[in-house]
Every structure is written in structure tokens, then in C-alpha cells.
Design a protein around this motif. Structure first.
Motif, PDB file in Angstrom:
ATOM      1  N   TYR A  81       1.978  42.506  22.724  1.00  0.00           N
ATOM      2  CA  TYR A  81       1.326  43.793  22.951  1.00  0.00           C
ATOM      3  C   TYR A  81       0.963  44.481  21.641  1.00  0.00           C
ATOM      4  CZ  TYR A  81       0.387  48.470  24.677  1.00  0.00           C
ATOM      5  OH  TYR A  81      -0.214  49.670  24.960  1.00  0.00           O
ATOM      6  N   ALA A  82       1.845  44.371  20.637  1.00  0.00           N
ATOM      7  CA  ALA A  82       1.571  45.048  19.364  1.00  0.00           C
ATOM      8  C   ALA A  82       0.465  44.357  18.589  1.00  0.00           C
ATOM      9  CB  ALA A  82       2.853  45.106  18.527  1.00  0.00           C
ATOM     10  N   GLY A  83       0.513  43.010  18.539  1.00  0.00           N
ATOM     11  CA  GLY A  83      -0.496  42.274  17.778  1.00  0.00           C
ATOM     12  C   GLY A  83      -0.377  42.531  16.280  1.00  0.00           C
ATOM     13  N   GLY A  84      -1.388  42.176  15.541  1.00  0.00           N
ATOM     14  CA  GLY A  84      -1.436  42.442  14.106  1.00  0.00           C
ATOM     15  C   GLY A  84      -0.316  41.778  13.333  1.00  0.00           C
ATOM     16  N   TRP A  85       0.167  42.468  12.313  1.00  0.00           N
ATOM     17  CA  TRP A  85       1.182  41.892  11.440  1.00  0.00           C
ATOM     18  C   TRP A  85       2.525  41.720  12.160  1.00  0.00           C
ATOM     19  CZ3 TRP A  85       5.723  44.405  10.391  1.00  0.00           C
ATOM     20  CH2 TRP A  85       5.784  45.770  10.671  1.00  0.00           C
ATOM     21  N   VAL A  86       2.778  42.593  13.149  1.00  0.00           N
ATOM     22  CA  VAL A  86       4.021  42.446  13.918  1.00  0.00           C
ATOM     23  C   VAL A  86       4.036  41.106  14.650  1.00  0.00           C
ATOM     24  CG1 VAL A  86       5.404  43.387  15.803  1.00  0.00           C
ATOM     25  CG2 VAL A  86       4.281  44.937  14.188  1.00  0.00           C
ATOM     26  N   ASP A  87       2.953  40.804  15.303  1.00  0.00           N
ATOM     27  CA  ASP A  87       2.833  39.532  16.006  1.00  0.00           C
ATOM     28  C   ASP A  87       2.923  38.365  15.029  1.00  0.00           C
ATOM     29  OD1 ASP A  87       2.327  37.682  18.050  1.00  0.00           O
ATOM     30  OD2 ASP A  87       0.174  37.770  17.699  1.00  0.00           O
ATOM     31  N   GLU A  88       2.280  38.502  13.902  1.00  0.00           N
ATOM     32  CA  GLU A  88       2.269  37.404  12.915  1.00  0.00           C
ATOM     33  C   GLU A  88       3.671  37.126  12.388  1.00  0.00           C
ATOM     34  OE1 GLU A  88       0.267  34.414  10.897  1.00  0.00           O
ATOM     35  OE2 GLU A  88      -0.499  35.824  12.397  1.00  0.00           O
ATOM     36  N   VAL A  89       4.411  38.145  12.042  1.00  0.00           N
ATOM     37  CA  VAL A  89       5.762  37.960  11.503  1.00  0.00           C
ATOM     38  C   VAL A  89       6.676  37.345  12.551  1.00  0.00           C
ATOM     39  CG1 VAL A  89       7.814  39.171  10.667  1.00  0.00           C
ATOM     40  CG2 VAL A  89       5.559  39.788   9.786  1.00  0.00           C
ATOM     41  N   ILE A  90       6.637  37.894  13.772  1.00  0.00           N
ATOM     42  CA  ILE A  90       7.514  37.394  14.827  1.00  0.00           C
ATOM     43  C   ILE A  90       7.222  35.931  15.139  1.00  0.00           C
ATOM     44  CG2 ILE A  90       8.067  37.584  17.283  1.00  0.00           C
ATOM     45  CD1 ILE A  90       7.786  40.598  17.023  1.00  0.00           C
ATOM     46  N   MET A  91       5.964  35.575  15.218  1.00  0.00           N
ATOM     47  CA  MET A  91       5.628  34.199  15.582  1.00  0.00           C
ATOM     48  C   MET A  91       5.927  33.219  14.461  1.00  0.00           C
ATOM     49  SD  MET A  91       5.012  34.608  18.596  1.00  0.00           S
ATOM     50  CE  MET A  91       4.802  32.856  18.879  1.00  0.00           C
ATOM     51  N   ARG A  92       5.834  33.645  13.217  1.00  0.00           N
ATOM     52  CA  ARG A  92       6.183  32.733  12.112  1.00  0.00           C
ATOM     53  C   ARG A  92       7.687  32.482  12.096  1.00  0.00           C
ATOM     54  NH1 ARG A  92       1.649  32.951  12.667  1.00  0.00           N
ATOM     55  NH2 ARG A  92       2.430  31.352  14.096  1.00  0.00           N
ATOM     56  N   VAL A  93       8.461  33.523  12.349  1.00  0.00           N
ATOM     57  CA  VAL A  93       9.915  33.340  12.427  1.00  0.00           C
ATOM     58  C   VAL A  93      10.261  32.440  13.615  1.00  0.00           C
ATOM     59  CG1 VAL A  93      12.112  34.511  12.810  1.00  0.00           C
ATOM     60  CG2 VAL A  93      10.411  35.524  11.295  1.00  0.00           C
ATOM     61  N   THR A  94       9.563  32.645  14.718  1.00  0.00           N
ATOM     62  CA  THR A  94       9.780  31.801  15.898  1.00  0.00           C
ATOM     63  C   THR A  94       9.469  30.345  15.601  1.00  0.00           C
ATOM     64  OG1 THR A  94       9.261  33.644  17.376  1.00  0.00           O
ATOM     65  CG2 THR A  94       9.100  31.423  18.292  1.00  0.00           C
ATOM     66  N   ASP A  95       8.389  30.097  14.873  1.00  0.00           N
ATOM     67  CA  ASP A  95       8.024  28.725  14.515  1.00  0.00           C
ATOM     68  C   ASP A  95       9.091  28.071  13.643  1.00  0.00           C
ATOM     69  OD1 ASP A  95       5.677  28.943  15.941  1.00  0.00           O
ATOM     70  OD2 ASP A  95       4.464  29.485  14.190  1.00  0.00           O
ATOM     71  N   VAL A  96       9.666  28.852  12.735  1.00  0.00           N
ATOM     72  CA  VAL A  96      10.722  28.309  11.870  1.00  0.00           C
ATOM     73  C   VAL A  96      11.940  27.911  12.705  1.00  0.00           C
ATOM     74  CG1 VAL A  96      12.361  28.881  10.032  1.00  0.00           C
ATOM     75  CG2 VAL A  96       9.960  29.550   9.823  1.00  0.00           C
ATOM     76  N   ILE A  97      12.321  28.776  13.654  1.00  0.00           N
ATOM     77  CA  ILE A  97      13.484  28.472  14.497  1.00  0.00           C
ATOM     78  C   ILE A  97      13.206  27.254  15.374  1.00  0.00           C
ATOM     79  CG2 ILE A  97      14.984  29.360  16.314  1.00  0.00           C
ATOM     80  CD1 ILE A  97      14.559  32.135  15.230  1.00  0.00           C
ATOM     81  N   LEU A  98      11.996  27.160  15.907  1.00  0.00           N
ATOM     82  CA  LEU A  98      11.647  26.042  16.765  1.00  0.00           C
ATOM     83  C   LEU A  98      11.549  24.727  16.005  1.00  0.00           C
ATOM     84  CD1 LEU A  98       8.981  27.638  19.129  1.00  0.00           C
ATOM     85  CD2 LEU A  98      11.270  26.866  19.746  1.00  0.00           C
TER      86      LEU A  98
END
Length: 286
Positions: free
Chosen positions: A115-132
């Protein structure tokens, strides 16, 4: 979502639950639900009908299945049936708590990202990719090694390992939901962004998370047992299936197959039951 809306959603899903339990339309899901029901009943009422799972007896050590001990005893003379029944409560509860924790945390984070998009989405998804990038079991093993042994630490470790799956699912659903008219109406009504995301978008983005939670519960039970088998997480003499398999692994070579086979079979059947229900629900959503 208002209370009336929530009740309407629950009522609309009741026929779906009954449909899944239909042996004719969904045989695999019906078998899975039946197995889960058996496990739940055993976990709730079973410990009241068995003896002390920690009671030892050197005289009865490695006694085979029979009238006195229906599933035999282990090397310490403890009754395998009593330990297996008591362990059902712990393993089932731990698996469900892990699935619920991972679903709640992952879904909230995923909705915020979508919902937020932008840099918030980018940071969260990069951290998620690292964990995955780490297999779930390996990541849980690392976290438990850092946090230390114990049931709470195991729950935290495995829940963290599987939260990213819910992040990606709910994020993709939130991206679609935020474009709907009810989101615009909520914004025009003066609702802050956080309220729209958590009160309006989140309940409507949880559809895929329900299916994933069923699958994760089965994976979590396997991971918890695997960690205990490796000697981390839940420790002896606790009545837990992974601990029982680890303690009975060497007994198999001496012919005492029941000490490891019984808890191992219970782990496989419970994980299989969750998998059958989850696969059927997942297939019906496509």
C-alpha cells in the motif's frame, strides 16, 4: 472492517469449509481434515488417559509393544504411547502458533509494503529477498543457535523463517486492492493512510495467506522436529516427536524400531494432513 462485515465474510466461508470436507468433491482435503481432527482430539483429551511421559523404569527399558505398553518403551523405560500422545499437544500447538505468527507478521508487513509503495516497498522487499535466499530450515537453525534452546526461541526462529512467504503474497494482493474504489472512498472520508492499510486493505488481502498458513503449519512441524533431532531447540527429556526420534534413532540398530518409528510416523502424517488440505484449497483458488 465493521463487525457486521466480518460476520458476513465468516458466514460466506462456512459453505466452503463444508465443501472441502465432502469426500466426494474433495477426497484428499476430506482425508486431511479427518486426520487433523483426530490429532486435535488426541492432543486435547489424550494426555488425561495416558501415564506420566517422564516416568522411567530400568526394568522396562526397550520393552516391545504389548499389553502392558501398547507401543513399547524407550531405553529409559518410558512409555512410548504416553510420550507420543503428550507430544501431540506440543507439536500441534507449536506448529499452529508458528503459522499464525508468521501469517500475522508477514501479512501486516506485506500490506504496508504494497500500500505504501516507494522506498518503503523497496526496502521491505529487498530485506525479504535476502531472507528468502536462505532455506527456511537453515535460517531457523541459525536463529535458534543465536537465541538459544527453548520452545519460545524455536517459535520465533521458524516464524521469522516463514514470514517472508506471507510478505510476498499479501503485498501482491495489496497492490491490487489499493486500486479499488473502497480505498478511494476511505481516503476521501478522511482516514489516515495507516488506517486504510490495516483496517480496509489488510482484511481484503488475506485470501492467499489462509492457504499459505495451512501449508506453513505442516512445514513448521517438520522443522521443529528436525531442529530437535539435531539437538537444538526443544531439548530432552521433553515429550516431543523430534526429541523422541533423535533418542530412538540408535535403538533401531538393536531391533527396537518402535522408539523412532512411532514418533516419525506421527510427524509425517500430521505434516501430510496439513499439506493435503492446503494443496486442495490452493488448487481451488486458481
Amino acid at each position: 472492517m465493521a463487525l457486521t462485515d466480518t460476520m458476513r465474510v465468516l458466514r460466506s466461508r462456512a459453505p466452503r469449509v463444508r465443501e472441502l470436507a465432502s469426500p466426494r468433491k474433495h477426497p484428499m482435503a476430506a482425508v486431511g481434515l479427518f486426520l487433523l481432527l483426530v490429532y486435535v482430539v488426541v492432543a486435547i483429551v489424550g494426555p488425561a488417559f495416558v501415564g506420566d511421559p517422564l516416568r522411567t523404569s530400568a526394568v522396562d527399558a526397550l520393552t516391545g509393544p504389548g499389553a502392558t505398553h501398547l507401543l513399547g518403551t524407550d531405553r529409559f523405560g518410558r512409555d512410548v504411547l504416553a510420550r507420543a500422545v503428550v507430544a501431540a499437544r506440543m507439536d500441534l500447538l507449536v506448529g499452529l502458533v508458528i503459522a499464525l505468527a508468521a501469517a500475522v507478521v508477514g501479512s501486516v508487513i506485506g500490506v504496508v509494503a504494497g500500500y505504501a509503495g516507494g522506498w518503503v516497498d523497496e526496502v521491505i522487499m529487498r530485506v525479504t529477498d535476502v531472507i528468502l535466499a536462505f532455506p527456511g530450515f537453515v535460517l531457523a537453525l541459525i536463529i535458534v543457535a543465536v537465541l538459544g534452546d527453548g520452545v519460545p526461541n524455536v517459535v520465533v526462529a521458524v516464524a521469522v523463517a516463514y514470514s517472508p512467504y506471507f510478505v510476498r503474497l499479501t503485498r501482491s494482493q495489496a497492490l491490487a486492492e489499493r486500486e479499488r474504489e473502497y480505498v478511494d472512498a476511505a481516503a476521501l472520508s478522511g482516514n489516515p493512510r495507516w488506517r486504510i492499510a490495516l483496517r480496509h486493505v489488510l482484511p481484503n488481502a488475506l485470501g492467499p495467506a489462509y492457504t499459505q498458513a495451512t501449508l506453513v503449519a505442516g512445514w513448521a512441524i517438520l522443522d521443529v522436529a528436525g531442529l530437535a533431532f539435531l539437538g537444538v531447540g526443544i531439548q530432552p527429556p521433553a515429550a516431543e516427536w523430534g526429541v523422541m526420534v533423535a533418542e530412538g534413532a540408535n535403538d533401531v540398530l538393536t531391533g527396537a524400531w518402535w522408539t523412532a518409528l512411532v514418533p516419525g510416523a506421527l510427524i509425517v502424517l500430521l505434516a501430510l494432513a496439513f499439506q493435503m488440505v492446503g494443496d486442495d484449497v490452493q488448487g481451488s483458488r486458481r
